[in-house]
Design a protein around this motif. Structure first.
Motif, PDB file in Angstrom:
ATOM      1  N   SER A 114       0.834  -1.215   0.000  1.00  0.00           N
ATOM      2  CA  SER A 114       0.000   0.000   0.000  1.00  0.00           C
ATOM      3  C   SER A 114       0.861   1.254   0.000  1.00  0.00           C
ATOM      4  O   SER A 114       0.640   2.190  -0.768  1.00  0.00           O
ATOM      5  CB  SER A 114      -0.922  -0.005   1.218  1.00  0.00           C
ATOM      6  N   ARG A 150       1.065   4.358  -2.902  1.00  0.00           N
ATOM      7  CA  ARG A 150       0.821   5.759  -2.499  1.00  0.00           C
ATOM      8  C   ARG A 150       2.049   6.617  -2.762  1.00  0.00           C
ATOM      9  O   ARG A 150       1.982   7.663  -3.389  1.00  0.00           O
ATOM     10  CB  ARG A 150       0.506   5.823  -1.006  1.00  0.00           C
ATOM     11  N   HIS A 194      -3.604   1.870  -6.409  1.00  0.00           N
ATOM     12  CA  HIS A 194      -3.651   3.180  -5.746  1.00  0.00           C
ATOM     13  C   HIS A 194      -4.942   3.319  -4.952  1.00  0.00           C
ATOM     14  O   HIS A 194      -4.926   3.756  -3.791  1.00  0.00           O
ATOM     15  CB  HIS A 194      -3.509   4.305  -6.780  1.00  0.00           C
ATOM     16  N   ARG A 247      -5.457   3.687  -0.816  1.00  0.00           N
ATOM     17  CA  ARG A 247      -6.199   4.744  -0.130  1.00  0.00           C
ATOM     18  C   ARG A 247      -7.202   4.127   0.842  1.00  0.00           C
ATOM     19  O   ARG A 247      -7.399   4.635   1.946  1.00  0.00           O
ATOM     20  CB  ARG A 247      -6.958   5.640  -1.132  1.00  0.00           C
ATOM     21  N   SER A 296      -7.606   4.489   5.053  1.00  0.00           N
ATOM     22  CA  SER A 296      -8.786   4.976   5.763  1.00  0.00           C
ATOM     23  C   SER A 296      -9.437   3.924   6.669  1.00  0.00           C
ATOM     24  O   SER A 296     -10.357   4.225   7.388  1.00  0.00           O
ATOM     25  CB  SER A 296      -9.815   5.496   4.747  1.00  0.00           C
TER      26      SER A 296
END
Ligand code: SF4
Ligand code: FES
Length: 249
Positions: free
Chosen positions: A196, A200, A240, A244, A248
């Motif tokens: 991840s 990013r 991507h 994200r 979150s």
């Protein structure tokens, strides 16, 4: 064979630059573009003139450094080839050939045909690595990887970081390069730890370097010497979005 070489000459990053024409004769059709430039440079040096500056290293399609635009096409007319693999037999005797540097804000011209592609290095530094424990190398059979997964990862890993995709794109986007690098590692089990974070950070660095956006025109893949597929851009977009969501949750 004979050719007229129209070459971009630029003293440095702040010089405006211009095309200069050189007649070239006694050329072999089996010479590569780089060997032709070697011959021209020997003649220029013998005449007391400045040789043409161009980037090269392996001269066998591996290192990705021979970045130039030949007759308007990054790496020239031969499909799936780098400049060093482009031979004069691709051109007609007596033809005019135009040699120019890759053009993109993120690839400033250093001199003549040489551009600074260190923006790609900084994208790799942002996430193009995997965690590795110290000690001896792990046994090759300790981490089984399915045949298709290995093939897919190898397809993405074929990118040599030449920058032709950026030079061909009307937006000077680096999506194909970044997609290949992110996807190569995201496909393999070894790349899962930073998966991840990698997506990013590499996309953020790509934006930071002033590369343009992708509008799915496909010029990048069409000129890519390693035929990196647009499918990898779709994979980057998924990676991507996934990164994200991972932030979150
Ligand atoms: Fe070069 Fe293709 Fe990699 Fe772009 S994706 S840097 S054109 S090898
Ligand atoms: Fe290495 Fe052309 S010089 S790819």
């Amino acid at each position: 064979m004979k050719l007229t070489l129209n070459i971009w000459r630029q003293q440095g990053p702040n010089d405006t630059g211009q095309i200069v024409s050189y007649p070239a004769k006694d050329l072999s059709p089996d010479m590569s573009i780089l060997e032709m430039l070697d011959k021209l440079n020997e003649e220029l040096i013998a005449a007391g003139e400045e040789p043409v500056v161009f980037d090269h290293d392996c001269r066998e399609g591996i290192c990705g450094s021979c970045s130039m635009v030949i007759n308007g096409v990054p790496h020239g007319p031969q499909k799936a080839s780098t400049t060093c693999q482009t031979f004069l037999r691709s051109f007609q005797d007596g033809e005019n050939i135009y040699l120019e540097p890759f053009r993109a804000t993120a690839f400033p011209v250093v001199r003549d045909l040489m551009v600074d592609r260190s923006a790609f290095d900084r994208i790799i530094q942002a996430g193009g690595y995997v965690s590795a424990n110290t000690g001896g190398a792990a046994d090759g059979n300790a981490l089984p990887i399915a045949q298709q997964t290995a093939e897919d990862a190898m397809d993405a890993a074929a990118c040599i970081g030449c920058g032709a995709c950026v030079a061909a794109c009307k937006n000077a986007s680096a999506m194909l390069f970044t997609a290949a690098k992110v996807s190569h590692l995201a496909t393999l089990p070894q790349g899962q730890v930073e998966r991840s974070e990698r997506a990013r950070n590499m996309v953020a660095q790509m934006d930071e370097e002033m590369f343009g956006s992708c509008t799915n025109q496909g010029a990048c893949s069409a000129v890519c010497p390693k035929e990196i597929s647009l499918d990898w851009i779709a994979k980057l977009n998924r990676e991507h979005i996934r990164s994200r969501v991972a932030v979150s949750t």
